[in-house]
Design a protein around this motif. Structure first.
Motif, PDB file in Angstrom:
ATOM      1  N   VAL A  78       0.834  -1.224   0.000  1.00 13.19           N
ATOM      2  CA  VAL A  78       0.000   0.000   0.000  1.00 13.19           C
ATOM      3  C   VAL A  78       0.860   1.263   0.000  1.00 13.19           C
ATOM      4  N   VAL A  79       1.889   1.290   0.842  1.00 15.25           N
ATOM      5  CA  VAL A  79       2.666   2.548   0.913  1.00 15.25           C
ATOM      6  C   VAL A  79       3.463   2.782  -0.366  1.00 15.25           C
ATOM      7  N   CYS A  80       3.980   1.707  -0.956  1.00 15.81           N
ATOM      8  CA  CYS A  80       4.740   1.889  -2.215  1.00 15.81           C
ATOM      9  C   CYS A  80       3.815   2.296  -3.352  1.00 15.81           C
ATOM     10  N   LEU A  81       2.639   1.659  -3.451  1.00 13.04           N
ATOM     11  CA  LEU A  81       1.696   2.033  -4.526  1.00 13.04           C
ATOM     12  C   LEU A  81       1.215   3.475  -4.334  1.00 13.04           C
ATOM     13  N   THR A  82       1.069   3.890  -3.079  1.00 11.40           N
ATOM     14  CA  THR A  82       0.629   5.271  -2.803  1.00 11.40           C
ATOM     15  C   THR A  82       1.719   6.262  -3.193  1.00 11.40           C
ATOM     16  N   ALA A  83       2.951   5.967  -2.764  1.00 10.24           N
ATOM     17  CA  ALA A  83       4.068   6.875  -3.086  1.00 10.24           C
ATOM     18  C   ALA A  83       4.292   6.923  -4.601  1.00 10.24           C
ATOM     19  N   SER A 102       6.754  16.061   3.452  1.00  4.67           N
ATOM     20  CA  SER A 102       6.311  16.346   4.820  1.00  4.67           C
ATOM     21  C   SER A 102       5.950  15.010   5.451  1.00  4.67           C
ATOM     22  N   GLY A 103       6.744  14.584   6.455  1.00  6.35           N
ATOM     23  CA  GLY A 103       6.512  13.267   7.045  1.00  6.35           C
ATOM     24  C   GLY A 103       7.442  12.225   6.454  1.00  6.35           C
ATOM     25  N   GLY A 104       8.744  12.497   6.528  1.00  8.87           N
ATOM     26  CA  GLY A 104       9.730  11.592   5.929  1.00  8.87           C
ATOM     27  C   GLY A 104       9.869  10.271   6.665  1.00  8.87           C
ATOM     28  N   SER A 105       9.401  10.203   7.922  1.00 10.59           N
ATOM     29  CA  SER A 105       9.511   8.928   8.647  1.00 10.59           C
ATOM     30  C   SER A 105       8.199   8.161   8.635  1.00 10.59           C
ATOM     31  N   THR A 106       7.168   8.689   7.949  1.00 16.35           N
ATOM     32  CA  THR A 106       5.960   7.871   7.767  1.00 16.35           C
ATOM     33  C   THR A 106       6.309   6.771   6.762  1.00 16.35           C
ATOM     34  N   ALA A 143      13.201  16.543   3.568  1.00 16.29           N
ATOM     35  CA  ALA A 143      12.112  15.862   4.285  1.00 16.29           C
ATOM     36  C   ALA A 143      12.058  16.294   5.738  1.00 16.29           C
ATOM     37  N   THR A 144      10.837  16.223   6.309  1.00 10.68           N
ATOM     38  CA  THR A 144      10.657  16.545   7.725  1.00 10.68           C
ATOM     39  C   THR A 144      10.406  15.284   8.540  1.00 10.68           C
ATOM     40  N   ALA A 145      10.694  15.383   9.811  1.00 13.53           N
ATOM     41  CA  ALA A 145      10.283  14.404  10.827  1.00 13.53           C
ATOM     42  C   ALA A 145      10.651  15.059  12.150  1.00 13.53           C
ATOM     43  N   HIS A 192      -3.658   8.030  -4.411  1.00 11.22           N
ATOM     44  CA  HIS A 192      -4.258   6.764  -3.949  1.00 11.22           C
ATOM     45  C   HIS A 192      -3.469   5.606  -4.530  1.00 11.22           C
ATOM     46  N   PRO A 193      -3.362   4.484  -3.806  1.00 13.87           N
ATOM     47  CA  PRO A 193      -2.719   3.306  -4.413  1.00 13.87           C
ATOM     48  C   PRO A 193      -3.555   2.793  -5.580  1.00 13.87           C
ATOM     49  N   GLN A 194      -2.900   2.424  -6.659  1.00 14.67           N
ATOM     50  CA  GLN A 194      -3.601   1.904  -7.840  1.00 14.67           C
ATOM     51  C   GLN A 194      -3.292   0.423  -7.994  1.00 14.67           C
TER      52      GLN A 194
HETATM   53  N1  LIG Z   1      -4.402   8.385   0.158  1.00 18.26           N
HETATM   54  C1  LIG Z   1      -4.176   7.112   0.408  1.00 18.26           C
HETATM   55  O1  LIG Z   1      -4.668   6.230  -0.302  1.00 18.26           O
HETATM   56  C2  LIG Z   1      -3.279   6.741   1.552  1.00 18.26           C
HETATM   57  C3  LIG Z   1      -2.516   5.558   1.481  1.00 18.26           C
HETATM   58  C4  LIG Z   1      -1.635   5.267   2.535  1.00 18.26           C
HETATM   59  C5  LIG Z   1      -1.593   6.118   3.638  1.00 18.26           C
HETATM   60  N2  LIG Z   1      -2.400   7.222   3.680  1.00 18.26           N
HETATM   61  C6  LIG Z   1      -2.334   8.138   4.841  1.00 18.26           C
HETATM   62  O2  LIG Z   1      -1.008   8.604   4.886  1.00 18.26           O
HETATM   63  C7  LIG Z   1      -0.662   8.925   6.235  1.00 18.26           C
HETATM   64  C8  LIG Z   1       0.654   8.235   6.560  1.00 18.26           C
HETATM   65  O3  LIG Z   1       0.454   6.827   6.546  1.00 18.26           O
HETATM   66  P1  LIG Z   1       1.652   5.886   6.987  1.00 18.26           P
HETATM   67  O4  LIG Z   1       1.191   4.491   6.980  1.00 18.26           O
HETATM   68  O5  LIG Z   1       2.837   6.259   6.208  1.00 18.26           O
HETATM   69  O6  LIG Z   1       1.802   6.413   8.503  1.00 18.26           O
HETATM   70  P2  LIG Z   1       2.742   5.910   9.673  1.00 18.26           P
HETATM   71  O7  LIG Z   1       3.951   5.255   9.124  1.00 18.26           O
HETATM   72  O8  LIG Z   1       1.946   5.153  10.672  1.00 18.26           O
HETATM   73  O9  LIG Z   1       3.126   7.331  10.332  1.00 18.26           O
HETATM   74  C9  LIG Z   1       3.875   7.377  11.533  1.00 18.26           C
HETATM   75  C10 LIG Z   1       4.914   8.466  11.358  1.00 18.26           C
HETATM   76  O10 LIG Z   1       4.208   9.726  11.245  1.00 18.26           O
HETATM   77  C11 LIG Z   1       5.149  10.738  11.606  1.00 18.26           C
HETATM   78  N3  LIG Z   1       4.413  11.961  11.952  1.00 18.26           N
HETATM   79  C12 LIG Z   1       3.405  12.083  12.842  1.00 18.26           C
HETATM   80  N4  LIG Z   1       3.001  13.379  12.900  1.00 18.26           N
HETATM   81  C13 LIG Z   1       3.775  14.065  12.020  1.00 18.26           C
HETATM   82  C14 LIG Z   1       3.846  15.438  11.622  1.00 18.26           C
HETATM   83  N5  LIG Z   1       3.034  16.363  12.160  1.00 18.26           N
HETATM   84  N6  LIG Z   1       4.747  15.796  10.666  1.00 18.26           N
HETATM   85  C15 LIG Z   1       5.577  14.862  10.135  1.00 18.26           C
HETATM   86  N7  LIG Z   1       5.580  13.561  10.483  1.00 18.26           N
HETATM   87  C16 LIG Z   1       4.685  13.164  11.414  1.00 18.26           C
HETATM   88  C17 LIG Z   1       5.855  10.130  12.814  1.00 18.26           C
HETATM   89  O11 LIG Z   1       7.148  10.659  12.855  1.00 18.26           O
HETATM   90  P3  LIG Z   1       7.588  11.552  14.116  1.00 18.26           P
HETATM   91  O12 LIG Z   1       7.483  10.612  15.301  1.00 18.26           O
HETATM   92  O13 LIG Z   1       8.978  11.971  13.777  1.00 18.26           O
HETATM   93  O14 LIG Z   1       6.598  12.668  14.196  1.00 18.26           O
HETATM   94  C18 LIG Z   1       5.867   8.623  12.513  1.00 18.26           C
HETATM   95  O15 LIG Z   1       7.161   8.186  12.115  1.00 18.26           O
HETATM   96  C19 LIG Z   1      -1.828   8.456   7.091  1.00 18.26           C
HETATM   97  O16 LIG Z   1      -2.656   9.571   7.352  1.00 18.26           O
HETATM   98  C20 LIG Z   1      -2.559   7.468   6.189  1.00 18.26           C
HETATM   99  O17 LIG Z   1      -3.924   7.335   6.496  1.00 18.26           O
HETATM  100  C21 LIG Z   1      -3.217   7.554   2.670  1.00 18.26           C
END
Ligand SMILES: NC(=O)c1ccc[n+]([C@@H]2O[C@H](COP(=O)([O-])OP(=O)(O)OC[C@H]3O[C@@H](n4cnc5c(N)ncnc54)[C@H](OP(=O)(O)O)[C@@H]3O)[C@@H](O)[C@H]2O)c1
Length: 356
Positions: free
Chosen positions: A143-148, A167-171, A190-192, A298-300
């Motif tokens: 999911v994360v790779c298809l989304t990215a 924004s959110g480099g460690s997500t 990137a931020t974290a 969105h992941p495709q």
């Molecule tokens: N559109 C789509 O289809 C789709 C698909 C996949 C995911 N998503 C969404 O994408 C988001 C990320 O998903 P994920 O699975 O990658 O999440 P995740 O890995 O669970 O995210 C956790 C990370 O978020 C970081 N974080 C939290 N608050 C932050 C902030 N204010 N700024 C920067 N980093 C922050 C934390 O780092 P720190 O501890 O350093 O803050 C932590 O490492 C979620 O909202 C998810 O629902 C959407």
């Protein structure tokens, strides 16, 4: 399915079922009698699941969506790694070791999911697991790779040598995006939070910003990149409204701001969400709107994107980052950890206790 195989697949299995709306501890049930869906339509596989991975969308949908719109009861979660027991596709065959995902449309229609011992999945979202990573390392990739991939290449058309801000480099989405961009020679900022600086830099990030030290849009305005970013990916799912409204200062004209979906963190942020919708979707530039493109990702169902990730992994150009691994019976603890929003990589659940 072959006769030998048919006898090795039980009629029922153990699975975590989403049965109602609410917090995971209330809305999920570990059920020992879930039917195994072994009748395949064209282009599907039956997989013996070795490991599954959680995504924040799992618990968000549980909490938000009424049962009538969500295909419940269904097995929870999307991503998995496993062994193919049967296939109706010429490309993937019985015995192949794979990773992949069951995206929401397939899940709603078939009630399949990843947190089960056996899962039926469309081969469009399944690829061969690179042999230099284990099932627990592969389970959380899809999911994360298809989304990215969708964000950077389908939506924002990022090109080699361009400049990306995440924004959110460690997500987990950010971790994938940084590596995909570095693989084509882009410059990445990137931020974290500070504790994740080392992780984010280890992925190849050129410039790190600790978002806890001050508003990120101000940091970017005061140190505007030259050239400006070609793409901004908001990968944390936060309501980063100023990052968008100030983006003309640091996003090149013609550049794209892509978001994984800005989500309110509780009812208190609803007014900001309404303003966000106005600023990103509605306000025209002739009424003072931002003169940049704002898009969702969105992941495709694109098998070739998963195959490309597998190739990068086997060449050592992309790494799977795993935060933690939980036992099958402890899946609720895994959900609790994802909900802290502090995971550094994927949260995995071992479905087969012998999986490495
Ligand atoms: N559109 C789509 O289809 C789709 C698909 C996949 C995911 N998503 C969404 O994408 C988001 C990320 O998903 P994920 O699975 O990658 O999440 P995740 O890995 O669970 O995210 C956790 C990370 O978020 C970081 N974080 C939290 N608050 C932050 C902030 N204010 N700024 C920067 N980093 C922050 C934390 O780092 P720190 O501890 O350093 O803050 C932590 O490492 C979620 O909202 C998810 O629902 C959407």
């Amino acid at each position: 399915m072959s006769d030998t195989l048919a006898t090795s697949v039980p009629q029922t299995q153990k699975a975590w079922l989403a049965i109602r709306r609410g917090e995971p501890s209330y809305a999920l049930r570990l059920d020992n009698n879930v039917p195994v869906s072994s009748k395949l339509e064209n282009g599907e596989v039956l997989v013996k699941v070795q490991a599954a991975a959680l995504n924040p969308v799992d618990h968000k949908k549980l909490k938000l969506l009424p049962t009538v719109f969500s295909g419940r009861p269904h097995v929870i979660s999307h991503d998995f790694a496993g062994i193919v027991l049967a296939s109706s596709d010429s490309k993937i065959k019985q015995g192949d070791e794979v990773f992949g995902t069951i995206l929401p449309n397939f899940q709603n229609r078939t009630h399949q999911g990843a947190l089960s011992q056996f899962a039926r999945a469309p081969t469009k979202t399944v690829a061969l697991r690179p042999m230099n990573i284990t099932p627990t390392q592969a389970a959380g990739l899809a999911v994360v790779c298809l989304t990215a991939y969708n964000a950077l290449f389908d939506v924002a058309k990022l090109e080699p040598g361009q400049s990306l801000f995440v924004s959110g480099g460690s997500t987990a989405v950010g971790i994938a995006a940084i590596q995909l961009a570095k693989a084509i020679g882009c410059k990445v900022t990137a931020t974290a939070s500070g504790k994740n600086e080392e992780l984010v830099k280890s992925l190849g990030t050129d410039v790190f910003i600790d978002y806890t030290k001050g508003p990120v849009h101000e940091t970017l305005e005061h140190n505007a990149p030259t050239p400006k970013f070609h793409v901004i990916l908001e990968a944390a799912g936060i309501l980063a409204l100023p990052l968008w409204t100030h983006s003309e200062a640091y996003l090149t004209p013609g550049g794209t701001f892509v978001s994984v979906g800005p989500q309110p963190d509780g009812a208190g942020e609803i007014p900001i969400l309404i303003r966000y919708i106005w600023e990103a979707f509605i306000r025209p530039t002739w009424l003072g709107g931002v003169k940049r493109k704002w898009r969702l990702c969105h992941p495709q169902e694109k098998q070739e994107q998963l195959e490309h990730i597998a190739k990068l992994i086997s060449e050592g150009k992309f790494k799977s980052v795993v935060d933690s691994v939980y036992d099958f019976d402890d899946a609720l603890k895994a959900f609790e950890h994802v909900m802290t929003k502090r995971a550094r990589g994927k949260v995995i659940v071992k479905v087969d206790p012998s999986a490495d």
